[in-house]
Design an enzyme around this catalytic site. Structure first.
Site, PDB file in Angstrom:
ATOM      1  N   MET A  16       0.850  -1.195   0.000  1.00 31.28           N
ATOM      2  CA  MET A  16       0.000   0.000   0.000  1.00 31.28           C
ATOM      3  C   MET A  16       0.877   1.234   0.000  1.00 31.28           C
ATOM      4  O   MET A  16       1.973   1.221   0.565  1.00 31.28           O
ATOM      5  CB  MET A  16      -0.820   0.099   1.300  1.00 31.28           C
ATOM      6  CG  MET A  16      -1.653  -1.090   1.644  1.00 31.28           C
ATOM      7  SD  MET A  16      -3.352  -0.804   1.151  1.00 31.28           S
ATOM      8  CE  MET A  16      -4.041  -2.370   1.675  1.00 31.28           C
ATOM      9  N   GLY A  46       1.796  -6.953   4.263  1.00 28.22           N
ATOM     10  CA  GLY A  46       2.676  -7.898   3.585  1.00 28.22           C
ATOM     11  C   GLY A  46       4.045  -7.290   3.369  1.00 28.22           C
ATOM     12  O   GLY A  46       5.076  -7.862   3.758  1.00 28.22           O
ATOM     13  N   ASP A 255       3.893  -6.068  12.632  1.00 29.19           N
ATOM     14  CA  ASP A 255       4.540  -6.468  11.377  1.00 29.19           C
ATOM     15  C   ASP A 255       6.038  -6.687  11.586  1.00 29.19           C
ATOM     16  O   ASP A 255       6.631  -7.606  11.000  1.00 29.19           O
ATOM     17  CB  ASP A 255       4.310  -5.411  10.289  1.00 29.19           C
ATOM     18  CG  ASP A 255       2.851  -5.327   9.870  1.00 29.19           C
ATOM     19  OD1 ASP A 255       2.123  -6.328  10.036  1.00 29.19           O
ATOM     20  OD2 ASP A 255       2.436  -4.268   9.373  1.00 29.19           O
ATOM     21  N   SER A 287      11.486  -1.202  17.098  1.00 28.45           N
ATOM     22  CA  SER A 287      10.652  -0.499  16.101  1.00 28.45           C
ATOM     23  C   SER A 287       9.689   0.495  16.737  1.00 28.45           C
ATOM     24  O   SER A 287       9.278   1.453  16.092  1.00 28.45           O
ATOM     25  CB  SER A 287       9.877  -1.509  15.245  1.00 28.45           C
ATOM     26  OG  SER A 287       8.705  -1.943  15.916  1.00 28.45           O
TER      27      SER A 287
HETATM   28  N1  LIG Z   1       5.019  -0.505  24.104  1.00 30.75           N
HETATM   29  C1  LIG Z   1       5.757  -1.546  23.729  1.00 30.75           C
HETATM   30  N2  LIG Z   1       6.908  -1.840  24.385  1.00 30.75           N
HETATM   31  C2  LIG Z   1       7.688  -2.877  24.027  1.00 30.75           C
HETATM   32  N3  LIG Z   1       7.362  -3.707  23.015  1.00 30.75           N
HETATM   33  C3  LIG Z   1       6.242  -3.475  22.333  1.00 30.75           C
HETATM   34  C4  LIG Z   1       5.372  -2.386  22.636  1.00 30.75           C
HETATM   35  N4  LIG Z   1       4.335  -2.416  21.773  1.00 30.75           N
HETATM   36  C5  LIG Z   1       4.558  -3.470  20.970  1.00 30.75           C
HETATM   37  N5  LIG Z   1       5.688  -4.115  21.291  1.00 30.75           N
HETATM   38  C6  LIG Z   1       6.254  -5.313  20.652  1.00 30.75           C
HETATM   39  O1  LIG Z   1       5.611  -5.487  19.404  1.00 30.75           O
HETATM   40  C7  LIG Z   1       4.883  -6.723  19.389  1.00 30.75           C
HETATM   41  C8  LIG Z   1       3.605  -6.517  18.622  1.00 30.75           C
HETATM   42  O2  LIG Z   1       2.847  -5.502  19.265  1.00 30.75           O
HETATM   43  P1  LIG Z   1       1.258  -5.524  19.281  1.00 30.75           P
HETATM   44  O3  LIG Z   1       0.765  -6.702  20.014  1.00 30.75           O
HETATM   45  O4  LIG Z   1       0.828  -4.184  19.747  1.00 30.75           O
HETATM   46  O5  LIG Z   1       0.957  -5.750  17.739  1.00 30.75           O
HETATM   47  P2  LIG Z   1      -0.088  -5.009  16.798  1.00 30.75           P
HETATM   48  O6  LIG Z   1      -1.257  -4.624  17.629  1.00 30.75           O
HETATM   49  O7  LIG Z   1      -0.310  -5.893  15.646  1.00 30.75           O
HETATM   50  O8  LIG Z   1       0.739  -3.766  16.374  1.00 30.75           O
HETATM   51  P3  LIG Z   1       0.196  -2.471  15.641  1.00 30.75           P
HETATM   52  O9  LIG Z   1       0.445  -1.390  16.658  1.00 30.75           O
HETATM   53  O10 LIG Z   1       1.067  -2.377  14.446  1.00 30.75           O
HETATM   54  O11 LIG Z   1      -1.245  -2.694  15.326  1.00 30.75           O
HETATM   55  C9  LIG Z   1       4.693  -7.092  20.842  1.00 30.75           C
HETATM   56  O12 LIG Z   1       4.563  -8.503  20.982  1.00 30.75           O
HETATM   57  C10 LIG Z   1       5.971  -6.566  21.462  1.00 30.75           C
HETATM   58  O13 LIG Z   1       7.024  -7.472  21.227  1.00 30.75           O
END
Ligand SMILES: Nc1ncnc2c1ncn2[C@@H]1O[C@H](COP(=O)(O)OP(=O)(O)OP(=O)(O)O)[C@@H](O)[C@H]1O
Ligand SMILES: *[C@@H]1O[C@H](CO)[C@@H](O)[C@H](O)[C@H]1NC(C)=O
Length: 308
Positions: A16, A46, A255, A287
């Site tokens: 995208m 992706g 991701d 990230s």
């Molecule tokens: N605030 C944070 N501190 C440390 N690690 C984090 C944090 N937020 C996310 N992560 C890391 O990133 C992984 C994926 O985060 P999350 O479960 O929020 O995924 P998501 O909801 O798919 O992400 P997105 O914000 O892209 O929607 C977590 O398992 C963790 O390892």
């Protein structure tokens, strides 16, 4: 463009163009407001996952469909090892994103050409797919195409990671059976199981429910709480906590985690899944500490050698 060299991680999924405007607040219906920053980014679940795997050193390829005049043709190729893009007259997928000063957002996604990637297109990648180590799929393209790719991979003994995002309530049961690792976040796990998922205990409970549908393993990511890992062969569930970091922008954290997991499954197949998840937590934690999606994903050279 055909896939030539040996490719270890193949992502069949979405790309995208992200059109991001930052504004003090989100506009109301019919309203025009001034924003203070605009940028164009390259996204799609992706492509994001593929880029993270590539940045860790994976020989990776993206299989996607874009408009025939798309800038993707040059841009994607520069950051990952290979692309197999089909072209279409339909517009390349686009996400119009407005972010307010509180970090909240409103997003409209027009999947465009992504939805036109079809099972016929997959015939052209069959040979490369059968020689890959890991296939990764999500739900930003047609579900039949994702499912077909996963079935093709499974038949060739290629490991599969399925990320059911964006979530749909009624997912074809076949997806579970062809997933070596079924990896989702809290809200996706809630929608698929109908159970609340905010604590670690709740995530383990939902994970058992998903595992029973036939996948090899389930990982539910829990933001700052890390993730839970459940494996069919061990009938155990483990919480893998992560380090506390100052999160600046968590967009794309999931991701980054999945791209890292694909890298570890391809190159460290004997490392236990829980250890892969621990390392993927650490990659994703990097990230979230800088702004942006793909731009915030770390490269191997910036990560501790203990992760490799
Ligand atoms: N605030 C944070 N501190 C440390 N690690 C984090 C944090 N937020 C996310 N992560 C890391 O990133 C992984 C994926 O985060 P999350 O479960 O929020 O995924 P998501 O909801 O798919 O992400 P997105 O914000 O892209 O929607 C977590 O398992 C963790 O390892
Ligand atoms: C889970 O991922 C989806 C994207 O598929 C996102 O919209 C949602 O906010 C995420 N949920 C959590 C709890 O981060």
């Amino acid at each position: 463009m055909p896939l030539g060299k040996a490719l270890d991680v193949i992502v069949v999924g979405s790309c995208m163009t992200d059109l991001v405007s930052q504004a003090p607040r989100l506009p109301k219906a019919g309203e025009t407001i001034h924003g203070h920053k605009f940028f164009i980014g390259f996204g799609g679940k992706g492509a994001n996952q593929c880029v993270q795997a590539a940045r860790l050193g994976a020989e990776s390829a993206m299989v996607c469909k874009v408009n025939h005049k798309s800038q993707w043709l040059t841009i994607v190729t520069s950051s990952i090892s290979s692309t197999f893009y089909q072209t279409s007259n339909a517009a390349t997928g686009a996400a119009s994103i407005i972010v307010n000063d509180a970090g909240e957002n409103a997003i409209v996604i027009v999947a465009g050409a992504n939805m036109l990637l079809n099972t016929e297109d997959l015939k052209d990648i069959q040979a490369s797919l059968s020689r890959a180590k890991v296939l990764v799929c999500q739900l930003e393209i047609s579900p039949q195409t994702s499912l077909k790719a996963m079935c093709m991979a499974q038949e060739s003994g290629v490991k599969t990671i399925f990320n059911p995002a964006p979530a749909i309530e009624f997912l074809d049961e076949e997806f579970y059976k062809v997933s070596d690792v079924f990896c989702c976040n809290e809200s996706e796990a809630e929608l698929l199981t109908g159970c609340p998922v905010s604590t670690v205990d709740e995530a383990e409970h939902a994970g058992q429910n998903l595992l029973a549908r036939g996948c090899g393993a389930v990982i539910i990511t829990l933001g700052p709480q890390g993730c839970v890992v459940l494996q069919a062969k061990e009938s155990t569930s483990k919480h893998i906590p992560t380090e506390a970091v100052k999160a600046v922008d968590t967009t794309g954290a999931g991701d980054s985690f999945i791209g890292a997991l694909a890298f570890y499954m391809a190159y460290y197949p004997t490392v236990p899944l829980e250890e892969m998840a621990r390392r993927a937590n650490r990659v994703a934690a990097v990230s979230v500490q800088t702004m942006g999606t793909q731009i915030s994903f770390p490269f191997k050279k910036h990560l501790p050698s203990a992760l490799f």
